[in-house]
Design a protein around this motif. Structure first.
Motif, PDB file in Angstrom:
ATOM      1  N   GLU A 153       0.852  -1.361   0.094  1.00 40.51           N
ATOM      2  CA  GLU A 153      -0.085   0.037  -0.090  1.00 40.51           C
ATOM      3  C   GLU A 153       0.787   1.109   0.053  1.00 40.51           C
ATOM      4  N   TYR A 154       2.001   1.054   0.679  1.00 43.00           N
ATOM      5  CA  TYR A 154       2.994   2.393   0.749  1.00 43.00           C
ATOM      6  C   TYR A 154       3.404   2.759  -0.444  1.00 43.00           C
ATOM      7  N   MET A 155       3.703   1.609  -1.250  1.00 47.71           N
ATOM      8  CA  MET A 155       4.403   1.867  -2.526  1.00 47.71           C
ATOM      9  C   MET A 155       3.361   2.667  -3.523  1.00 47.71           C
ATOM     10  N   MET A 156       2.362   1.989  -3.409  1.00 42.25           N
ATOM     11  CA  MET A 156       1.004   2.432  -4.257  1.00 42.25           C
ATOM     12  C   MET A 156       0.757   3.714  -4.058  1.00 42.25           C
ATOM     13  N   ALA A 157       0.718   4.292  -2.781  1.00 44.16           N
ATOM     14  CA  ALA A 157       0.286   5.469  -2.298  1.00 44.16           C
ATOM     15  C   ALA A 157       1.234   6.390  -2.809  1.00 44.16           C
TER      16      ALA A 157
END
Lengths: 494, 485
Positions: free
Chosen positions: A115-119
């Motif tokens: 999720e972090y990378m996607m954000a």
């Protein structure tokens, strides 16, 4: 003009990377795949943005590489994007910093990596889209969408008081920007146009300009942030993860300055002239007051956050001087601050990853164990102070030069800001790096490793590059700035 | 137009309603005489019947005239709202099916009652007369009173039914009194004739104003605008969640349609008389909806206040009283219905430790075990809050365009400010989902394939509206131009 839409590709490449990551299942074995996918996407985006720079023609003042597609059938809103000399470097700054953000999170982020990378990739797309929008509605949509990934980045991966900080950040900036929405609709009612390039000029009567200016000011003054609207910034910075602070200080604050140049100066010149004294006074207070506040901080990130507010005070002075030196200086200072504050936050992240505290009194004597770190941190500190030869100098010098044209008192105050910045930054440096290593916990601290070198060294190169060859950056923005200034002076009959 | 042709048209015109009555009665009989699986069969049959009705409405969308002694009317706007109502009913039946079965509430009367309620709404939307309007409202409400109390052995459900009934009856009484005053002072109950009888006067007489206000009060109760909103949180909370879903999705649409038509058709020339009331209702709904929701712990109560807030925005479109306002409300209603279908399809399928989720805090840590569902909730919440790039933003955007066009800038400014306040409680749900860490949770999601399809469609609609707004915007433009021609 190119045959294929390079700008659209650049903007949406990170989203593409994010959607690929979306389909990777998050498991122990696939974590590195996710990280690499994010890193490669962001590097790819950076390469594409460099291609944009290569194709950029310095001799054109208007938007280049523009693409226009019909978006709404009933209104004159279009998917209309392009770059000019002002937005070009904002785009480059975003694409330049994102890979470092992802690298900086390589180890320190250990939950919900997917999720972090996607954000982060979503954030990059939104930022690029915002800086290249020519349609105001498109600009607004990107401008507000920034809040969503940033809200999650601070809220999920932040420090202890992250929830308070992220809510404050979100609601504060949202309140600022919704008023802009009403102003945008109002502009559309008056002119039937949503194009930033068509609206450059003096199309509204002074009364209307003043209301519109205030609405835009509400959003940009919160975003940049100007004193007294800056209180969300220290909280957000302290609680955000390192990469979050980097992108916040590096790019998000520049949205405000960019907006001031595009909207306040470009579209509402008479109101800008009217409010000029207000801006100058607020900026001077920002410079001196927040510098003094920075001096009193015990938290490293908070200190850098307050120094950002002070630097942004310089930027607003530069912008509202409305002369060639002032605006050029403001933009260069924004770019420089983007790189330098990113570098400072990344350096702070290095010791935070090791010791998990940001308390200044905890540290001391780091130079004994971390010589390489101390040198690079020194360069960043000096660049932040504005030492000649570093990027910080160019911007501050140009702004003070421009300020002299306006009033020598203003120049005096802005120069005070530089002196104060030297005081608090060097004082910080002294407390962290020099002195005896009195804290036993610091005995085994290690110097920067390979990954951290990859992060910090390019930033040093960049800082010195801007400091020595500022013309690479100044040439493309010269004509668009001239356009804005001419228009401004014409509107105010100077 | 020849008389014969007109008769044909008349027959076609009420076809959807007539068909719905016939089909629902047949389905009721089928349910009565079937011993096994009656609920499941009746549900499926009702869905098919409603689809058929939707198809008929779609076929008749072009006809616009009044019929049955001018009791009913048809126009693009009316047909649009009718189709939204029918589609909303279909969606709410589909998403609540498994919930009823889990709760042992699988009584075949429920889909039949919902169908009858839908019939009442169709009549209400197309009514062109005070009497048919009242009949529509009563048919709709009576069935709603019953379904609110359908869980007989639950005190809460019974309480919500009784509360709804008492307050609803009161508001119907007020409405009827208003209708009688209007009749007394104009001599007619027909919308068109009321308009014609008032065309020559500049100011309404006191009696008509009283009538107008009473009718508006009654309608404001139906749309649950502040200060006539008191029933909403209690009924939302007390009724079984599947019924709450129906309450949230469908009856609002019909009530909004009739309040728009009532103000703009018979009293279209007397903007200054009703606009103050509507503006007050709008501002108070927006702010009360935003502020009262902050402290809520129950998801259903929160959604109740959120719906009150949304009514406030919808009424801005009415206060604008221009083509942009009609277009705004059409787009807003569409997006609002989709958002509600999406959020209720999730609430109705999500279980924590074998009980359905009622409290917001029970969602904590959902993002760990069900990342896709919590992402969906986050998208819906951001969309409800009106954060771009999600669809909810465009609903608000079009409403604000209408307000600015009508020189109601202060209303637009108050609207955006209240949207910031309301953003707080929508974000709070995202906070619970993503920021709070809880270990002892055991989430299950039992979602039927039909409602999964609905959910996916809704989420895609909300996320990708920004790329293809033109399809829906064109519908809005056509209808608004047709309404004001």
């Amino acid at each position: 003009m190119t045959e294929w839409p390079i700008l659209t590709v650049t903007i949406f490449l990170p989203i593409l990377g994010a959607s690929i990551i979306f389909f990777i299942k998050e498991e122990e074995t696939s974590l590195s795949n996710i990280k690499w996918a994010a890193l490669l996407t962001s590097i790819g985006t950076f390469i594409f943005s460099c291609l944009i720079w290569l194709q950029f023609d310095n001799s054109i003042a208007e938007y280049q590489l523009s693409e226009k597609h019909q978006w709404f059938t009933d209104f004159n809103f279009n998917y209309h994007i392009g770059v000019d000399g002002i937005s070009l470097f904002m785009i480059l700054l975003s694409t330049f910093l994102t890979p470092f953000c992802i690298l900086a999170s390589w180890i320190s982020i250990n939950k919900r990596i997917k999720e972090y990378m996607m954000a982060f990739l979503f954030l990059e797309t939104v930022l690029l889209g915002m800086f290249s929008s020519i349609d105001i509605l498109l600009f607004y949509i990107f401008f507000e969408s920034v809040l969503i990934p940033m809200f999650l980045i601070i809220g999920v991966w932040g420090g202890e008081r992250r929830i308070y900080a992220t809510f404050k950040f979100f609601l504060y900036t949202l309140l600022g920007s919704v008023l802009m929405l009403v102003a945008i609709i109002f502009i559309y009612q008056l002119t039937n146009s949503m194009s930033i390039s068509e609206l450059q000029g003096n199309f509204f009567s002074k009364n209307i300009q003043i209301y519109l200016w205030l609405a835009f000011f509400a959003s940009f003054a919160v975003k940049i942030p100007m004193w007294p609207f800056h209180t969300w910034l220290p909280d957000a910075h302290v609680e955000a993860p390192t990469a979050g602070s980097v992108i916040l200080a590096g790019v998000l604050l520049k949205m405000g300055g960019y907006g001031f140049i595009r909207f306040s100066l470009g579209m509402l010149p008479e109101a800008s002239e009217f409010f000029l004294p207000l801006i100058m006074i607020m900026s001077i207070i920002a410079i001196i007051y927040t510098s003094l506040v920075a001096l009193a901080q015990t938290d490293i990130k908070k200190l850098i956050a307050y120094s950002s507010v002070a630097h942004m005070g310089m930027v607003t002075i530069g912008i509202f001087l409305v002369n060639q030196q002032g605006i050029e200086g403001a933009i260069i200072l924004m770019i420089s601050h983007g790189v330098v504050s990113a570098a400072l936050f990344l350096s702070v992240g290095v010791i935070y990853d090791r010791m998990h505290t940001l308390d200044i009194s905890f540290y001391g004597g780091l130079v004994n164990n971390m010589p390489l770190y101390s040198v690079s941190f020194m360069i960043f500190v000096l660049a932040s102070v504005g030492l000649p030869g570093t990027s910080g100098f160019v911007g501050e010098f140009l702004i003070i030069m421009g300020a002299f044209k306006y009033s020598s008192l203003l120049a005096l105050f802005s120069a005070t800001g530089i002196i104060l910045s030297a005081v608090y930054m060097l004082y910080l440096y002294k407390r962290i790096i020099f002195g005896q290593m009195s804290n036993v916990k610091l005995k085994d601290i290690l110097d920067i490793d390979f990954r951290e070198k990859i992060i910090l060294y390019p930033l040093i190169i960049m800082i010195i590059l801007i400091g020595i060859f500022p013309n690479i950056f100044l040439d493309p923005m010269r004509l668009p700035i001239e356009l804005i200034i001419n228009n401004y002076e014409f509107a105010n009959a100077k | 137009m020849s008389l014969r042709m007109q008769n044909n048209l008349l027959a076609i015109f009420m076809m959807p309603e007539i068909t719905l009555v016939l089909l629902t009665t047949i389905i009721l009989l089928i349910g009565l005489f079937q011993k096994k699986n009656s609920f499941s069969n009746v549900t499926n049959l009702s869905v098919i019947a409603l689809f058929f009705v939707f198809f008929l409405i779609y076929l008749n969308r072009e006809f616009s005239f009044a019929s049955y002694n001018y009791f009913f009317k048809s126009s693009l706007l009316i047909q649009f709202f009718k189709s939204i109502v029918v589609l909303g009913s279909i969606a709410s039946i589909i998403i609540s099916k498994s919930y009823f079965e889990e709760l042992k509430l699988s009584r075949f009367e429920i889909p039949v009652l919902i169908s009858f309620s839908t019939l009442g709404m169709l009549i209400l939307i197309s009514s062109n007369d005070l009497i048919s309007m009242y009949l529509g409202i009563e048919l709709q409400s009576l069935t709603l009173y019953v379904v609110a109390a359908i869980k007989r052995d639950s005190i809460q459900s019974a309480e919500s039914g009784v509360k709804y009934f008492v307050l609803g009856a009161l508001s119907s009484g007020i409405l009827l009194y208003g209708c009688s005053l209007i009749y007394g002072f104009t001599g007619t109950t027909n919308f068109e004739e009321i308009r014609l009888s008032l065309i020559s006067i500049n100011h309404l007489s006191l009696g008509i104003i009283f009538g107008l206000v009473f009718v508006l009060v009654g309608l404001a109760f139906k749309v649950s605008a502040v200060p006539f909103h008191m029933w909403t949180p209690d009924v939302y909370e007390g009724a079984p969640t599947s019924i709450t879903a129906f309450f949230a999705i469908v009856p609002k649409v019909s009530a909004v349609a009739i309040i728009y038509r009532f103000c703009l058709e018979p009293f279209g020339n007397f903007y200054s008389e009703w606009s103050q009331i509507i503006i007050f209702l709008s501002i108070s709904s927006m702010f009360l909806g935003a502020i009262a929701a902050i402290a809520q712990q129950s998801i259903k109560r929160l959604l109740a206040y959120s719906s009150i807030g949304h009514v406030g925005y919808i009424l801005i479109g009415l206060a604008s009283a221009n083509a942009a306002g009609i277009k705004g409300v059409i787009i807003y209603m569409l997006i609002y219905v989709v958002m509600n279908i999406a959020i209720f399809s999730i609430i109705l399928s999500l279980k924590n430790n074998n009980s359905y989720i009622e409290k917001i805090s029970e969602l904590s840590g959902l993002s760990k075990s069900k990342p896709i569902i919590s992402l969906s909730i986050a998208i819906i919440m951001l969309s409800l809050a009106g954060i771009p790039p999600f669809a909810g933003f465009f609903g608000k955007f079009y409403i604000f365009i209408a307000a600015v066009e009508a020189d109601l800038i202060f209303l637009a400014v108050l609207g955006v400010i209240s949207s910031v306040i309301s953003a707080y409680y929508y974000l709070r749900i995202i906070k619970v989902l993503y920021f709070d860490e809880v270990d002892d949770c055991n989430y299950q999601s039992i979602i039927t394939s039909q409602s999964l399809v609905l959910l996916i469609c809704a989420i895609l609609f909300l996320s990708f509206f920004v790329f293809y707004p033109s399809v829906f915007v064109t519908i809005g433009t056509t209808i608004s131009l047709d309404f004001f021609q």
